[in-house]
Structures are given as structure tokens and as C-alpha cells.
Write an enzyme that holds these catalytic residues in place. Sequence first.
Site, PDB file in Angstrom:
ATOM      1  N   SER A  25       0.819  -1.214   0.000  1.00 47.32           N
ATOM      2  CA  SER A  25       0.000   0.000   0.000  1.00 47.32           C
ATOM      3  C   SER A  25       0.850   1.260   0.000  1.00 47.32           C
ATOM      4  O   SER A  25       0.326   2.371   0.015  1.00 47.32           O
ATOM      5  CB  SER A  25      -0.931  -0.004   1.221  1.00 47.32           C
ATOM      6  OG  SER A  25      -0.182  -0.144   2.409  1.00 47.32           O
ATOM      7  N   ASN A 112      -1.844  -2.615  13.163  1.00 46.05           N
ATOM      8  CA  ASN A 112      -3.308  -2.486  13.165  1.00 46.05           C
ATOM      9  C   ASN A 112      -3.772  -1.250  13.941  1.00 46.05           C
ATOM     10  O   ASN A 112      -4.624  -0.494  13.469  1.00 46.05           O
ATOM     11  CB  ASN A 112      -3.948  -3.746  13.736  1.00 46.05           C
ATOM     12  CG  ASN A 112      -3.665  -4.965  12.881  1.00 46.05           C
ATOM     13  OD1 ASN A 112      -3.136  -4.821  11.772  1.00 46.05           O
ATOM     14  ND2 ASN A 112      -3.983  -6.145  13.366  1.00 46.05           N
ATOM     15  N   THR A 157     -40.570  26.567  -8.671  1.00 46.80           N
ATOM     16  CA  THR A 157     -40.808  25.211  -8.174  1.00 46.80           C
ATOM     17  C   THR A 157     -41.145  24.434  -9.433  1.00 46.80           C
ATOM     18  O   THR A 157     -41.765  24.976 -10.359  1.00 46.80           O
ATOM     19  CB  THR A 157     -41.979  25.144  -7.171  1.00 46.80           C
ATOM     20  OG1 THR A 157     -43.157  25.643  -7.810  1.00 46.80           O
ATOM     21  CG2 THR A 157     -41.711  25.992  -5.924  1.00 46.80           C
ATOM     22  N   HIS A 158     -40.697  23.193  -9.495  1.00 46.01           N
ATOM     23  CA  HIS A 158     -40.850  22.379 -10.728  1.00 46.01           C
ATOM     24  C   HIS A 158     -40.183  23.062 -11.924  1.00 46.01           C
ATOM     25  O   HIS A 158     -40.564  22.825 -13.068  1.00 46.01           O
ATOM     26  CB  HIS A 158     -42.327  22.108 -11.062  1.00 46.01           C
ATOM     27  CG  HIS A 158     -43.142  21.668  -9.881  1.00 46.01           C
ATOM     28  ND1 HIS A 158     -43.335  20.349  -9.554  1.00 46.01           N
ATOM     29  CD2 HIS A 158     -43.790  22.391  -8.925  1.00 46.01           C
ATOM     30  CE1 HIS A 158     -44.076  20.260  -8.455  1.00 46.01           C
ATOM     31  NE2 HIS A 158     -44.366  21.492  -8.049  1.00 46.01           N
ATOM     32  N   SER A 279     -14.812  26.378 -27.000  1.00 43.26           N
ATOM     33  CA  SER A 279     -14.924  25.146 -27.767  1.00 43.26           C
ATOM     34  C   SER A 279     -13.927  25.207 -28.913  1.00 43.26           C
ATOM     35  O   SER A 279     -13.690  26.276 -29.487  1.00 43.26           O
ATOM     36  CB  SER A 279     -16.343  25.017 -28.323  1.00 43.26           C
ATOM     37  OG  SER A 279     -16.348  24.203 -29.481  1.00 43.26           O
ATOM     38  N   ASN A 287     -18.191  27.861 -22.171  1.00 41.25           N
ATOM     39  CA  ASN A 287     -18.808  26.772 -21.421  1.00 41.25           C
ATOM     40  C   ASN A 287     -18.546  26.880 -19.911  1.00 41.25           C
ATOM     41  O   ASN A 287     -17.425  27.162 -19.504  1.00 41.25           O
ATOM     42  CB  ASN A 287     -18.281  25.429 -21.928  1.00 41.25           C
ATOM     43  CG  ASN A 287     -18.666  25.185 -23.379  1.00 41.25           C
ATOM     44  OD1 ASN A 287     -19.741  25.594 -23.817  1.00 41.25           O
ATOM     45  ND2 ASN A 287     -17.783  24.542 -24.126  1.00 41.25           N
ATOM     46  N   GLN A 324      -7.226  -2.124   4.182  1.00 40.50           N
ATOM     47  CA  GLN A 324      -6.236  -1.346   3.445  1.00 40.50           C
ATOM     48  C   GLN A 324      -6.895  -0.592   2.287  1.00 40.50           C
ATOM     49  O   GLN A 324      -6.388   0.421   1.832  1.00 40.50           O
ATOM     50  CB  GLN A 324      -5.138  -2.287   2.929  1.00 40.50           C
ATOM     51  CG  GLN A 324      -4.014  -1.595   2.216  1.00 40.50           C
ATOM     52  CD  GLN A 324      -2.813  -2.516   2.032  1.00 40.50           C
ATOM     53  OE1 GLN A 324      -2.156  -2.890   2.989  1.00 40.50           O
ATOM     54  NE2 GLN A 324      -2.551  -2.903   0.795  1.00 40.50           N
ATOM     55  N   LYS A 327      -8.174   3.551   2.094  1.00 42.89           N
ATOM     56  CA  LYS A 327      -7.424   4.799   1.958  1.00 42.89           C
ATOM     57  C   LYS A 327      -7.651   5.542   0.655  1.00 42.89           C
ATOM     58  O   LYS A 327      -7.883   6.761   0.661  1.00 42.89           O
ATOM     59  CB  LYS A 327      -5.937   4.531   2.160  1.00 42.89           C
ATOM     60  CG  LYS A 327      -5.617   4.347   3.626  1.00 42.89           C
ATOM     61  CD  LYS A 327      -4.275   3.739   3.850  1.00 42.89           C
ATOM     62  CE  LYS A 327      -4.312   2.905   5.100  1.00 42.89           C
ATOM     63  NZ  LYS A 327      -5.189   1.710   5.008  1.00 42.89           N
TER      64      LYS A 327
HETATM   65  N1  ARG Z   1      -1.086  -1.421   5.141  1.00 43.93           N
HETATM   66  C1  ARG Z   1      -2.000  -1.887   6.118  1.00 43.93           C
HETATM   67  C2  ARG Z   1      -3.327  -1.137   5.982  1.00 43.93           C
HETATM   68  O1  ARG Z   1      -3.339  -0.137   5.361  1.00 43.93           O
HETATM   69  C3  ARG Z   1      -1.446  -1.669   7.487  1.00 43.93           C
HETATM   70  C4  ARG Z   1      -1.966  -2.615   8.517  1.00 43.93           C
HETATM   71  C5  ARG Z   1      -1.521  -3.979   8.177  1.00 43.93           C
HETATM   72  N2  ARG Z   1      -1.734  -4.909   9.220  1.00 43.93           N
HETATM   73  C6  ARG Z   1      -1.604  -6.211   9.019  1.00 43.93           C
HETATM   74  N3  ARG Z   1      -1.798  -6.973  10.016  1.00 43.93           N
HETATM   75  N4  ARG Z   1      -1.344  -6.698   7.832  1.00 43.93           N
HETATM   76  O2  ARG Z   1      -4.358  -1.537   6.475  1.00 43.93           O
END
Ligand code: ARG
Length: 459
Positions: A25, A112, A157-158, A279, A287, A324, A327
Site C-alpha cells: 500500500s 493495526n 418550483t418544478h 470550444s 462553457n 487497506q 485509503k
Molecule cells: N497497510 C495496512 C493497511 O493499510 C497496514 C496494517 C496492516 N496490518 C496487518 N496486520 N497486515 O491496512
Amino acid sequence: MSDKKLWSGRFNEPTDAFVEAFTASVEFDQRLYKYDIQGSIAHATMLARGGILTEAERDAIIAGLQRIQDRIEAGGFEWSVELEDVHMNVESALTADIGEAGKKLHTGRSRNDQVATDIRLYLRDEIEALRAAIRRLQEALLEVAEREADTILPGFTHLQTAQPVTFGHHMMAWFEMLERDSGRLADCNRRLNAMPLGAAALAGTTYPIDRHYSASLLGFERPCENSLDAVSDRDFAIEFTSAAAITMMHLSRMSEELIIWSSAQFAFITLSDSFCTGSSIMPQKKNPDVPELVRGKSGRIFGHLIGLLTLMKSQPLAYNKDNQEDKEPLFDTVDNLKGSLKVFADMIPAITCRRDRMREAALKGFATATDLADYLVRKGIPFRDAHEVVGRAVALCVERERDLAELSLEELQGFSPAIGEDVHQVLTLEGSVAARDHIGGTAPAQVRAAIDRARQRLG
Ligand code: ARG
């Protein structure tokens, strides 16, 4: 870069090369580096205070982390996919820099609780920035509302002409929508402002940690109550994205109105050239790309909301690698919402109102028909009967292509003998808006009062 994984102890075979890249990641979570380092500094400080690290180890760790942050910000940090994520990249660089003490940083913690902490720190900052961006747009709306407090346009309205309203009143409607959006973000922040650290992998840790202390170092209001919940919960991300989606929905409505108003057929407003494009084939075109794009972007944010809900659906406690995937939608939501708010705040004060066009449009479509009915009620006629009388007058006007205000007193009296000479004042646009003179009404005096109250609310 070391080719040994931080967790490789129990493994005999190396990770498949594709799996390594597939599960990593770091490409996207590296943007959390500042929060990761902030969390690590607080963790090390807490560990030292409890005697789990020596003060010398703590100092080495903090100095090392600060050097890493400087290197990242100077662009001299090499991110490694083999090290999977931002957490292991930073930790491994720390150990490479300071040696043994670096290996002790991960005592009493897990990625974690670390990642859950990082995202909360990140979102807390972004919520503050987004609320500031909303506020900037609100201030822009107040500026236009003040300038156009007396400007009359047809209210719809509408999308059919309903009653005359003031442009300032319309801007203040947008202001209120944004005020609730900002409040939703503040609510979300209250719930997410708790610290997962100390939950470790899922069950807590055997070291004598002080979670209240690390929470206070990080400016969290409290530690999360339950370790299983702390590492697995992402509902704050869903709640945030939901608030963001509602804000984007509001921006899409504003966009739509700006687009309609700036069309040649309406021509109520002119958008500044700096927010439009031409355009490549039709030389006459200007636009409204900015509002169109913002309207379009609302779609991807709604998608992120559904994506995150689906990501979390049915996940057993506690942490799963699925998380993961939280994100990228979150980052994309923040970036696009922030961009949309900024471009709106820049664009809104540069709107030019074509007051003559708005007025002309308000004069068409019998916008003051309700005022005539209300007038008859004041003369003692029950509202339902008054409604019927005015309806017949409108039908005649439609047939003769005239406006109510263009009928003579005699013609009007043909519909109801209760109509007197004072009727024509009631049928004017100014009379119509000025008569809606109560809190929340469109009268210019009320719009000005609303602007004053709004400024006080913004503080
Ligand atoms: N890259 C992981 C995430 O974004 C970090 C946590 C990973 N923990 C694990 N036990 N693999 O969630």
C-alpha cells in the site's frame, strides 16, 4: 534497502513478486507519513515514561524520526514496495539510521492500531481544512448576497415560475446548506477523535502502557474504549464520506443552477471568463466547465461512500486486510471535495448578475398571482375562492398574452368586485418580495438581517 521483511521470522519461502506488489500500500499510504511519525513519537514518549524504553532510546527514536520526516519532505526518501507500507518503510529506515533502539519502537503496538491512528489523525486535520474551505465559500456567498439583496428574479418550483425572490435570498439558501455540511463534519470529528493506539493487534498489550497519556500527546479526546473495535472500526471513514457526499450533492445543485442561469436562454448571470472554457470547433461558445465538473465529481464521491460501506459490510472483527482499501477512496474524497470548495469560493464572488434579464423573466409567468390571491383574502374572500378567481384571471392573460399587472382595474374587477385601486402595488415585483417580511422570508430587509445573523454565526 534491506531485503529481509520485518515479519519474515516464520517464513521459509520469499513472497511471490507479484503478490508483494499486489498487497503493498506504500504507493498511496506514504501520504500518511507525517501522522505515522507523529504517532510513533507519542508512542515512544509514552513507552519511555513507563520505563519500557530508556530516555536515551526515546531521544534517539525521536531524533531519528524527525530526520526521516525531513528526508521525506526534501524528496530524498526512497520508498520501497518490499517494505509494503508507510509504517514499515519508516520503521525500517529508523533502524537503519539509529540501530538497536529503532527495533524497540514497535514494542506494545501493531500496525493495526498504528494505521487506525494514522487515518484518524489525517482525517482530523483534513476535516479542519475542509471546514475552513466551506467557511471561505460561505463568506463569498455573504458577499454576493449583500450585493444582490434587492435583485429580483423569478423563484421556481418544478422549474416553473413560482414567485419572485431576491438573489440575495437565494445565495443565503446556499449558505444554510453549507452551514449544515460544516456541522456534519464537526459531528464526525467528535466521534473520530479517539485514539486506537494501545489496542495493538486486537486484544491490547502486556506492557504497562498509559493510553490516556499518549492520547493527550496526540490531542485525542480519549483512548478508544475497546481494543477490538479500535483496530477494526472504519465507520468514521464512512461517516466522513457520507458528510462529504452530502456536501458534494449540495455543490452539484448549486452547479446546476449556475449552469442554467448562465445559458443564453436564461442569461441571468455571467460567469467570469477565468472559470469557463471555449470550444475548439464552435467559436461562439463559453462553457461553464467549472460547475459542470463539480457536478460530475459528485458522482465519484457518492461512489466512494458506497465503496466504503461495501468494504466494511460483513467483515468479522477485528482487523482484516480488506481495510487497506479504505485509503484511496478516502484520499480521493478529501482531494476532490477540497478542490471543489476552493474553486467555488473563487468563482462565486466573480459572478455578474444581469439584473435586467432577471427582472424581465420575473415579470413573465405570473409570478405575483399568489400576491393577488393574498390581496383578495385581505379583502375578506376565503383563500380557496381567491385562488379560483386569480386562476381565471391568469387564464385570460394566457389567452391574450398579457401579464396580470397589465390588466386594467376594470378588467380585474370583472373577476372580483373586491378588487380596488390599491391592487397594482400588490402586483409589482418589489411589492411582492417586500411583503414576505418575516424571518426566513425573501424581503430585502430580511435578507440583510439574515446576512447579519450569518456573520455572527460564523463568528
Ligand atoms: N497497510 C495496512 C493497511 O493499510 C497496514 C496494517 C496492516 N496490518 C496487518 N496486520 N497486515 O491496512
